[in-house]
Design an enzyme around this catalytic site. Structure first.
Site: not given
Ligand SMILES: Cc1cc2nc3c(=O)[nH]c(=O)nc-3n(C[C@H](O)[C@H](O)[C@H](O)COP(=O)(O)O)c2cc1C
Ligand code: PXP
Length: 201
Positions: A177-179
């Protein structure tokens, strides 16, 4: 307190870069050592192109090129460059910014000698980044230097390595999730110790 571990473990960024490149050599379909090399021209306009990373030294990243090319002129004027390696198969990138010196001694001679004869002759025949009338003109020049240089052409004085000595190296790995995970090694000058910082994704 650092929460670095796994693929980010260790304090020597060059060792981590070598380890990531070795992993990419197992997973990339071709040219795992391809990197985008950024420079700026005299007006400050950025320029970028792919080159092949040929070695990661104790304190530097080395690639080879024509010193009279656009990138050669831009590096000569600024003394600086940046690069990025990106591996789609690993979903990782390494970014490097630093100062640049020529590698034009025995290491460059040895690297040039390791290239195929046709690639060595190509380096003699190509005035990299200069206008070229036609493919036929280039092939005529290849034929000319093939006859003139013989089976063991020396390294041209205008062809050699550039050694990028980083003041900043960032390691990035894809997260859900783009983390993503990002760690940057920074030092004000090459004489300073590295400061290691986790960055927000
Ligand atoms: C995957 C890839 C690797 C390349 N590797 C090199 C290289 O190691 N050295 C080089 O001079 N050009 C290399 N090239 C060509 C450069 O991208 C570029 O066209 C050339 O160096 C001229 O750039 P310049 O006009 O900015 O100097 C490579 C191109 C690609 C696509
Ligand atoms: C013009 C040029 N010079 C040098 C290189 C570096 O690669 P090698 O030394 O393996 O030919 C490349 C790689 O594409 C290239 O295109």
């Amino acid at each position: 307190m650092s929460d670095r571990s796994g693929k980010f473990a260790g304090d020597d960024p060059f060792e981590i870069a070598r380890a990531w490149l070795a992993e990419a050599e197992e997973t990339e379909i071709n040219d795992p050592n391809a990197m985008a090399l950024a420079t700026v021209d005299q007006s400050g306009l950025p320029n970028v192109r792919m080159v092949l990373l040929k070695s990661i030294g104790a304190d530097s990243f080395v690639f080879y090129t024509n010193y009279e090319s656009a990138k050669g002129a831009e590096i000569a004027a600024s003394g600086k460059a940046a690069l990025v390696l990106h591996w789609k198969s690993l979903r990782r990138q390494i970014r490097v910014r630093g100062t640049v010196t020529r590698e034009d001694g025995p290491e460059a001679d040895a690297y040039f000698a390791s290239r195929s004869l046709k690639s060595r002759l190509g380096a003699w025949a190509s005035k990299q980044s200069q206008p070229l009338g036609s493919r036929a003109d280039l092939m005529a020049e290849v034929a000319r230097v093939t006859a003139a240089k013989g089976p063991n052409p020396p390294r041209p004085a205008y062809w050699g390595g550039f050694r990028i000595a980083p003041v900043e190296i960032e390691f990035w790995a894809d997260g859900a999730f783009r983390l993503h995970d990002r760690f940057v090694w920074r030092r004000e000058t090459h004489e300073n110790a590295w400061e290691i910082t986790r960055l927000s994704p």
